[in-house]
Design a protein around this motif. Structure first.
Motif: not given
Length: 436
Positions: A388, A393, A416, A419-421, A424
């Motif tokens: 990811c 990134w 999104f 990069r983020w969900a 995490v």
């Protein structure tokens, strides 16, 4: 076929199943697309594909280690996975023996005590020669298809064995619908009870979605490298995720009516396949034939997975050592056979050997459990997180955009998630795995 029903049964049914579907869509599918994207862009071995994407984006070539983790994970998994495949072959033989011994009309193992049927599995584990032999036999069958290559082996298997798998799956599911407790099974699988959706169940669902799609083991990077430029990766990835999830759900619909009809517990965990199911076939008409077909179906499912796993280190070795497919495949098979032998012996003669016992996370675990734990709790989530980061990134957005087959709002949403969900959630899985 093995893990999803076990997880669904152990985690309360409907709440787990529905959240699992949610996780496939929002976690599994974005990472799946990311992995196939790396492979298709590189058109090479997993590590060199990652290296090419990184270098062309102006980043360090050492990003190839991201996928290298997955290559190692695939090798370790196939080493102990073929032990499980050997267990499946053992039950095929048991049902074949019962078919020739008692006929086809009665339940499986007619006249055999339930405790005796349940003892088949622990007796198998306790037999070192049989465990090792079955493991090597299943590995040899797997190697046969990989040695023959993509078109001569893997595609032939997909063209012939996968349709056979689906025919058997649908046939046994229809049988369960008419001969089992179908309504009870459907209620269990698809009735959403919010109080059962605990944090533990949610993490189990995320982990299953991740495990089911074989993410973090470089498999999709490897197969992505075989995909032509004319193929829309977003559409293909969606088909893969949908097919995989459909099979998991049908597996539940196939297994649970038979289990409920026999009045057996559904929360047997991994033993559901090898202890509960054989007992269930004892009490149903034609149980010997249905049981044989069921385990033949599971054999095909296991074989397609093991071939996919073995292909990953084989493809890497071919690129790394510039050797023939046959040479590299045989080398990987021998190494996997040695490691798998240790895994098979960890249930009997080497039960007291704990290779990572000095680490609290693996204290008291034999080789089989260590291989399972290292890959599922460490390598797979770490590998997926790094994928990811690489795609979301590090990689040049223009290179990614030219490969993923998305546009508009879907593209923005995918970026999104990647990069983020996804990082995490995967980090949460990693943390829980390390602390549980």
């Amino acid at each position: 076929m093995w893990r999803f029903p076990a997880e669904a049964g152990s985690n309360g049914g409907g709440a787990f199943v529905l959240f699992y579907i949610f996780c496939v869509l929002l976690i599994g599918l974005p990472v799946l697309l990311s992995e196939t994207l790396i492979g298709r862009h590189g058109q090479s071995s997993p590590t060199l594909s990652a290296r090419k994407l990184a270098v062309e984006s102006g980043a360090s070539p050492y990003w190839e280690a991201v996928v290298g983790i997955g290559v190692v994970a695939a090798f370790l998994i196939v080493s102990f996975y073929c032990v499980v495949g050997g267990w499946v072959l053992y039950y095929v033989w048991q049902f074949l023996s019962d078919l020739f011994g008692s006929g086809v009309t009665g339940g499986a193992f007619h006249g055999v005590e339930i405790d005796t049927i349940r003892a088949f599995f622990p007796d198998l584990l306790a037999n070192p020669g049989l465990s090792v032999g079955l493991n090597l036999l299943f590995l040899a069958i797997t190697g046969f298809f990989v040695v023959r290559g993509v078109s001569g082996g893997i595609e032939v298997m997909a063209v012939w064995l996968m349709p056979l798998f689906f025919v058997l799956l649908v046939a046994i599911t229809i049988y369960g619908a008419f001969g089992g407790a179908f309504g009870q099974a459907m209620d269990f699988l698809f009735t959403f009870e919010p109080e059962k959706l605990t944090g533990e169940v949610m993490l189990a669902a995320v982990g299953q979605a991740f495990f089911s799609l074989s993410l973090g083991v470089a498999g999709m990077v490897t197969y992505g490298s075989y995909v032509g430029r004319e193929v829309n990766l977003a559409g293909t990835s969606t088909i893969i995720a949908a097919a995989d999830t459909s099979v998991a759900l049908i597996a539940g619909v196939c297994i649970f009516p038979i289990v409920f009809a026999a009045g057996l517990a559904v929360d047997g965990g991994p033993g559901l396949m090898f202890q509960t199911i054989p007992v269930a076939f004892q009490s149903i008409p034609g149980g010997t034939v249905v049981g044989l077909l069921f385990f033949l179906m599971v054999t095909v499912a296991a074989l397609t997975s093991s071939v996919a796993l073995l292909e990953v280190p084989t493809a890497w070795a071919m690129e790394k050592f510039k050797a023939s497919r046959r040479t590299c495949a045989l080398g990987v098979i021998v190494a996997a056979g040695l490691l798998g032998t240790l895994a098979a012996l960890s249930f009997n003669t080497m039960a007291d050997f704990h290779p990572l016992g000095f680490i609290p996370l693996f204290e008291g675990q034999g080789m089989f459990d260590v291989l399972d734990g290292v890959t599922s709790k460490l390598f797979m989530p770490i590998g997926a997180i790094l994928v990811c980061i690489l795609v979301g990134w590090v990689a040049d957005a223009r290179l990614v955009d030219s490969e993923n087959g998305l546009d508009g709002a879907l593209h923005v949403f995918w970026r999104f998630l990647v990069r983020w969900a996804c990082p995490v959630v995967l980090a949460a899985i990693l943390f829980v795995g390390l602390t549980s």
